[in-house]
Motif scaffolding. Structure first.
Motif, PDB file in Angstrom:
ATOM      1  N   SER A 216      42.629  44.327  48.437  1.00 40.96           N
ATOM      2  CA  SER A 216      43.618  45.070  47.680  1.00 40.96           C
ATOM      3  C   SER A 216      43.868  46.438  48.316  1.00 40.96           C
ATOM      4  O   SER A 216      42.962  47.044  48.904  1.00 40.96           O
ATOM      5  CB  SER A 216      43.130  45.254  46.239  1.00 40.96           C
ATOM      6  OG  SER A 216      43.899  46.229  45.563  1.00 40.96           O
ATOM      7  N   LYS A 218      44.108  48.961  46.747  1.00 39.81           N
ATOM      8  CA  LYS A 218      43.358  49.913  45.929  1.00 39.81           C
ATOM      9  C   LYS A 218      41.881  49.985  46.329  1.00 39.81           C
ATOM     10  O   LYS A 218      41.125  50.775  45.750  1.00 39.81           O
ATOM     11  CB  LYS A 218      43.482  49.537  44.448  1.00 39.81           C
ATOM     12  CG  LYS A 218      44.929  49.468  43.945  1.00 39.81           C
ATOM     13  CD  LYS A 218      44.987  49.013  42.502  1.00 39.81           C
ATOM     14  CE  LYS A 218      46.427  48.892  41.997  1.00 39.81           C
ATOM     15  NZ  LYS A 218      47.178  47.830  42.682  1.00 39.81           N
ATOM     16  N   ARG A 637      38.704  41.086  35.055  1.00 38.13           N
ATOM     17  CA  ARG A 637      39.986  40.991  35.758  1.00 38.13           C
ATOM     18  C   ARG A 637      41.050  40.344  34.888  1.00 38.13           C
ATOM     19  O   ARG A 637      40.759  39.568  33.977  1.00 38.13           O
ATOM     20  CB  ARG A 637      39.858  40.216  37.065  1.00 38.13           C
ATOM     21  CG  ARG A 637      39.526  38.725  36.886  1.00 38.13           C
ATOM     22  CD  ARG A 637      38.140  38.425  37.307  1.00 38.13           C
ATOM     23  NE  ARG A 637      37.842  37.007  37.313  1.00 38.13           N
ATOM     24  CZ  ARG A 637      36.661  36.519  36.965  1.00 38.13           C
ATOM     25  NH1 ARG A 637      35.699  37.318  36.552  1.00 38.13           N
ATOM     26  NH2 ARG A 637      36.428  35.223  37.024  1.00 38.13           N
ATOM     27  N   ILE A 639      44.472  38.584  36.292  1.00 37.90           N
ATOM     28  CA  ILE A 639      45.195  38.260  37.514  1.00 37.90           C
ATOM     29  C   ILE A 639      46.471  37.506  37.159  1.00 37.90           C
ATOM     30  O   ILE A 639      46.429  36.464  36.487  1.00 37.90           O
ATOM     31  CB  ILE A 639      44.324  37.396  38.459  1.00 37.90           C
ATOM     32  CG1 ILE A 639      42.974  38.074  38.711  1.00 37.90           C
ATOM     33  CG2 ILE A 639      45.062  37.130  39.760  1.00 37.90           C
ATOM     34  CD1 ILE A 639      43.079  39.432  39.333  1.00 37.90           C
ATOM     35  N   ASN A 660      47.623  37.134  42.399  1.00 39.29           N
ATOM     36  CA  ASN A 660      47.174  38.521  42.229  1.00 39.29           C
ATOM     37  C   ASN A 660      48.347  39.469  42.477  1.00 39.29           C
ATOM     38  O   ASN A 660      48.284  40.401  43.292  1.00 39.29           O
ATOM     39  CB  ASN A 660      46.007  38.841  43.159  1.00 39.29           C
ATOM     40  CG  ASN A 660      45.273  40.110  42.763  1.00 39.29           C
ATOM     41  OD1 ASN A 660      45.629  40.781  41.794  1.00 39.29           O
ATOM     42  ND2 ASN A 660      44.260  40.463  43.528  1.00 39.29           N
ATOM     43  N   PHE A 662      49.699  41.948  41.027  1.00 34.90           N
ATOM     44  CA  PHE A 662      49.560  43.388  40.867  1.00 34.90           C
ATOM     45  C   PHE A 662      48.446  43.973  41.736  1.00 34.90           C
ATOM     46  O   PHE A 662      48.034  45.110  41.532  1.00 34.90           O
ATOM     47  CB  PHE A 662      49.341  43.716  39.389  1.00 34.90           C
ATOM     48  CG  PHE A 662      50.481  43.284  38.512  1.00 34.90           C
ATOM     49  CD1 PHE A 662      51.724  43.880  38.621  1.00 34.90           C
ATOM     50  CD2 PHE A 662      50.321  42.238  37.608  1.00 34.90           C
ATOM     51  CE1 PHE A 662      52.782  43.470  37.829  1.00 34.90           C
ATOM     52  CE2 PHE A 662      51.374  41.821  36.810  1.00 34.90           C
ATOM     53  CZ  PHE A 662      52.618  42.436  36.922  1.00 34.90           C
ATOM     54  N   ASP A 663      47.980  43.167  42.715  1.00 39.88           N
ATOM     55  CA  ASP A 663      47.041  43.654  43.729  1.00 39.88           C
ATOM     56  C   ASP A 663      45.775  44.240  43.100  1.00 39.88           C
ATOM     57  O   ASP A 663      45.304  45.313  43.476  1.00 39.88           O
ATOM     58  CB  ASP A 663      47.732  44.694  44.613  1.00 39.88           C
ATOM     59  CG  ASP A 663      47.060  44.824  45.981  1.00 39.88           C
ATOM     60  OD1 ASP A 663      46.431  43.854  46.422  1.00 39.88           O
ATOM     61  OD2 ASP A 663      47.163  45.909  46.575  1.00 39.88           O
ATOM     62  N   LYS A 664      45.231  43.511  42.128  1.00 41.55           N
ATOM     63  CA  LYS A 664      44.024  43.957  41.431  1.00 41.55           C
ATOM     64  C   LYS A 664      42.849  44.034  42.402  1.00 41.55           C
ATOM     65  O   LYS A 664      42.592  43.112  43.165  1.00 41.55           O
ATOM     66  CB  LYS A 664      43.712  42.974  40.297  1.00 41.55           C
ATOM     67  CG  LYS A 664      42.388  43.188  39.592  1.00 41.55           C
ATOM     68  CD  LYS A 664      42.419  44.362  38.654  1.00 41.55           C
ATOM     69  CE  LYS A 664      41.141  44.435  37.826  1.00 41.55           C
ATOM     70  NZ  LYS A 664      41.100  45.598  36.931  1.00 41.55           N
ATOM     71  N   ASN A 665      42.114  45.143  42.378  1.00 46.03           N
ATOM     72  CA  ASN A 665      40.896  45.300  43.170  1.00 46.03           C
ATOM     73  C   ASN A 665      39.695  45.031  42.261  1.00 46.03           C
ATOM     74  O   ASN A 665      39.468  45.759  41.291  1.00 46.03           O
ATOM     75  CB  ASN A 665      40.810  46.708  43.751  1.00 46.03           C
ATOM     76  CG  ASN A 665      39.529  46.915  44.555  1.00 46.03           C
ATOM     77  OD1 ASN A 665      39.107  46.053  45.311  1.00 46.03           O
ATOM     78  ND2 ASN A 665      38.901  48.070  44.369  1.00 46.03           N
ATOM     79  N   TYR A 666      38.953  43.965  42.536  1.00 53.26           N
ATOM     80  CA  TYR A 666      37.817  43.623  41.682  1.00 53.26           C
ATOM     81  C   TYR A 666      36.777  42.874  42.513  1.00 53.26           C
ATOM     82  O   TYR A 666      37.072  42.357  43.600  1.00 53.26           O
ATOM     83  CB  TYR A 666      38.267  42.760  40.498  1.00 53.26           C
ATOM     84  CG  TYR A 666      38.769  41.384  40.865  1.00 53.26           C
ATOM     85  CD1 TYR A 666      37.974  40.257  40.698  1.00 53.26           C
ATOM     86  CD2 TYR A 666      40.056  41.197  41.373  1.00 53.26           C
ATOM     87  CE1 TYR A 666      38.426  38.995  41.039  1.00 53.26           C
ATOM     88  CE2 TYR A 666      40.515  39.943  41.709  1.00 53.26           C
ATOM     89  CZ  TYR A 666      39.701  38.843  41.541  1.00 53.26           C
ATOM     90  OH  TYR A 666      40.158  37.598  41.874  1.00 53.26           O
ATOM     91  N   GLY A 676      43.096  40.557  47.612  1.00 49.40           N
ATOM     92  CA  GLY A 676      44.182  41.264  46.943  1.00 49.40           C
ATOM     93  C   GLY A 676      45.410  40.384  46.814  1.00 49.40           C
ATOM     94  O   GLY A 676      45.327  39.149  46.838  1.00 49.40           O
ATOM     95  N   ARG A 677      46.569  41.023  46.677  1.00 48.09           N
ATOM     96  CA  ARG A 677      47.817  40.262  46.553  1.00 48.09           C
ATOM     97  C   ARG A 677      47.989  39.344  47.766  1.00 48.09           C
ATOM     98  O   ARG A 677      47.738  39.736  48.913  1.00 48.09           O
ATOM     99  CB  ARG A 677      48.996  41.214  46.445  1.00 48.09           C
ATOM    100  CG  ARG A 677      50.342  40.521  46.248  1.00 48.09           C
ATOM    101  CD  ARG A 677      51.508  41.476  46.356  1.00 48.09           C
ATOM    102  NE  ARG A 677      51.409  42.538  45.361  1.00 48.09           N
ATOM    103  CZ  ARG A 677      51.305  43.829  45.658  1.00 48.09           C
ATOM    104  NH1 ARG A 677      51.259  44.218  46.924  1.00 48.09           N
ATOM    105  NH2 ARG A 677      51.246  44.725  44.699  1.00 48.09           N
TER     106      ARG A 677
END
Length: 687
Positions: A216, A218, A637, A639, A660, A662-666, A676-677
């Motif tokens: 991600s 982020k 998360r 997603i 993904n 919204f490019d969630k960083n988890y 990521g996305r």
């Protein structure tokens, strides 16, 4: 790895289309027609599931295409009660957890033939591709004793495809793109087959090549990972499957199949640990040839047989550092380690059926031969091969009685036993240039299993069941004998673990709406844990049957056709785990969130076009740090995914997918962030 990313150039897209259209292909047969029924295992309570395609109790080939799930771990996350997580550490293995039970307690099979690594059974489930799979069967809690030993908490079976037409073929291609549409990898699949009056033949192959996955935007860079492309995340897997079958009449079938899969992978480093180990697998290969048959002697008596020969070979390499260029350190983490395993065996099952009763008796036999040896550094000394030989037997009986037109009772019992005839080990001397070859004590083991299930079907659209099952799992050679690089001592007398599983569930159709719910409770006795103690003045550990566990929860599934153009479906799981480990007072159940949700919708605004938004959600789960005994929660998360699929005609489908969004960083495991996305372009051509 930081790189400036560019949009996919037209020449690369043209090349992909050329690859994907380099053959002819055909109908996927979204129903059960192309399922290789000889390769199925016993999974009860599916009558209502089969009435609605999107049932999540088993995954069809069409479902896996629909959600672009090209390997086992990616696909099986759609199933309620199932969680997937990376093991963390240097092994880079993706594993499956079913209602709290781990990969050692949930056997994996291919066409009903168990895939088992006799030393440690550390299967990496992401190595198994799915484009050539017609169905993934998942049994949870209640695993029929007819399917053989080891089904302590569940079972997973990959069923290959079988041709249904005089000539059929299929080609698929998928191009993976990372966050800013740069090349990430590809998947290809091809199949050709023919079904004649009394025989069929088929050949298929799948290839997955991942150059990398991207983190991600982020993600905060660290000393071990600077963001962008995930360091050492490249993998390569391919599989071929060839089968031929003879169907002399309407009831009998005889089939021989050959499967080979090869893989190679790297292992991303822990993002923050300065002691992160640098390991790679140049090869991780499985091969199997097997014969399956069904013979009806009379209208009442049927014989089902399975015969197989499997091999497993791999090489694990440990390096001085993440550059993977030198092997000079005296540390135990620098080595070359080879496994060379084989297994053969089979089963014979007799079914005697009358108007209201089916009595089944089955015998299973399997021999596992494990050979390992290592090269140690800095001397470069190669150990002599060390061999282990073990035979496993099981005899089981199951009776299914129709008490009335709406009520049935199933009861089963089995007895398993295991004979260890050889177990070698090599002890290095202080110079790391020689040592002593010796044998561990040869201790055999046995265990019993029992279960019962009550099914009530008061109407064609209603089903209720209640089940109770007590199943065991024999410990692996690793658990009994591994020295863990000198930090453990053996325990040849280690006993089997036992799980008792209770489940009550119901399924109901309300017109175009289907609802299903299951309540489950499991408790584990004699759980195997690594117990610390003092041995010869040194602090070591030993595997012992001193742990306990309780798992309970609920699964809910729904599907509804709301209109001609709108369908919604999904599932929810709640799992609670209580684990007791006398050696670690603060132990926590890692990797499994309490709440897990998957929801999707099919929107059809015009003929041929299907828009599928979906959401994968889960709360935080426990993880531990590399040093151990320190736990914290991570991985919560939400997603969002989206897929647009379009059927150009009855034979050609194309799809664009974003995951993904919204490019969630988890991260699900400490130090190992998730992808990521990402995007995919898919094409399927069928004939």
């Amino acid at each position: 790895m930081k790189k400036s990313r560019v949009f996919l150039c037209s020449t690369a897209l043209t090349a992909l289309v050329s690859v994907m259209t380099g053959g002819i292909a055909v109908a996927d047969q979204a129903g059960a027609d192309n399922v290789f029924t000889l390769g199925q295992i016993t999974v009860y309570g599916r009558s209502l599931d089969q009435q609605i395609e999107d049932n999540f109790s088993s995954l069809s080939s069409e479902m896996m295409w629909k959600f672009d799930r090209n390997n086992l771990t990616d696909a099986i996350t759609l199933v309620p009660g199932v969680n997937v997580v990376n093991t963390g550490g240097s092994r880079n293995e993706t594993v499956i957890n079913v209602r709290g039970f781990n990969r050692f307690q949930v056997p994996l099979s291919l066409d009903g033939i168990r895939v088992y690594l006799p030393y440690d059974n550390r299967l990496d489930f992401s190595r198994f591709l799915t484009p050539d799979v017609s169905e993934i069967q998942v049994a949870k809690g209640y695993v029929s004793v007819l399917d053989g030993p080891g089904g302590m908490g569940g079972a997973i079976n990959l069923v290959t495809r079988k041709p249904t037409k005089e000539l059929e073929a299929e080609v698929r291609g998928s191009l993976s793109l990372d966050r800013d549409l740069g090349y990430g990898g590809y998947t290809t699949f091809g199949m050709v087959g023919s079904r004649q009056e009394k025989f069929y033949v088929q050949a298929s192959g799948a290839l997955n090549k991942r150059d990398h996955f991207s983190l991600s935007n982020k993600f905060t860079p660290t000393a071990n990972e600077d963001g962008g492309e995930r360091e050492k995340s490249d993998t390569r897997d391919w599989r071929v499957n060839v089968k031929a079958g003879f169907t002399p009449n309407a009831t009998d079938e005889y089939s021989i199949s050959y499967t080979r899969q090869e893989g190679s992978k790297n292992a991303p480093l822990h993002t923050t640990s300065p002691q992160a180990q640098a390991w790679s697998w140049p090869y991780w290969n499985i091969e199997s040839i097997y014969f399956l048959s069904t013979t009806s002697f009379t209208d009442n008596l049927t014989l089902k047989t399975r015969l197989y020969y499997n091999t497993f070979n791999n090489l694990l390499r440990g390096f001085d550092d993440h550059t993977q260029t030198t092997q000079t350190s005296t540390a135990g983490r620098v080595f070359n380690s080879w496994y060379d395993d084989e297994a053969y065996g089979g089963s014979a099952q007799f079914d005697y059926t009358t108007d209201n009763n089916r009595l089944s008796v089955v015998f299973h036999y399997r021999r596992d031969e494990h050979v390992e040896y290592s090269q140690v550094f800095p001397t470069g000394f190669i150990e002599p091969p060390q061999k282990s030989v073990e035979d496993t037997f099981s005899v089981a009986i199951e009776d299914r009685l129709e008490l009335s037109s709406t009520l049935s009772l199933t009861a089963g019992f089995s007895y398993d036993w295991r004979d260890l005839s050889q177990s070698d080990e090599f002890a290095l001397n202080n110079t790391r240039n020689g040592g002593v070859l010796f044998g561990y004590p040869l201790v055999d083991a046995d265990a019993w299993n029992a279960q019962g299930r009550l099914d009530w079907t008061p109407s064609a659209d209603t089903s209720v069941h209640l089940s109770l099952s007590s199943r065991t799992r024999f410990p692996s050679l690793f658990e009994r004998f591994s020295s863990r690089f000198g930090g453990a001592t053996s325990n040849p007398d280690l006993k089997a673990e036992r799980a008792t599983n209770v489940e009550v569930g119901a399924s109901k159709l309300f017109g175009a709406v289907r609802l299903e719910g299951n309540l489950f409770y499991s408790w584990v006795d004699d759980a195997i844990v690594s117990f610390p103690f003092i041995y010869n003045g040194s602090s070591v550990s030993q595997s012992r049957n001193v742990g306990k566990a309780k798992y309970y929860g609920v699964e809910l599934v729904f599907a509804a056709d709301l209109s001609d153009w709108l369908m919604v479906g999904g599932n929810y799981t709640y799992v609670h785990q209580d684990i007791t480990d006398p050696s670690i007072a603060t132990v926590r159940p890692v990797g499994v969130p309490k709440h897990k949700l998957f929801v999707y919708s099919d929107i059809t605004p015009m003929d041929g076009l299907v828009l599928t938004p979906s959401i994968e959600a889960a709360d935080k789960n426990w993880t531990d740090v590399p040093s151990g005994a320190l736990y914290y929660k991570t991985g919560g998360r939400l997603i969002a995914n989206f897929r647009a699929g379009y059927a150009l005609n009855e034979n050609v489908d194309v799809a664009l997918q974003a995951r993904n969004i919204f490019d969630k960083n988890y991260q699900l495991v400490d130090g190992y962030p998730q992808e990521g996305r990402n995007f995919a372009v898919n094409v399927r051509i069928r004939y």
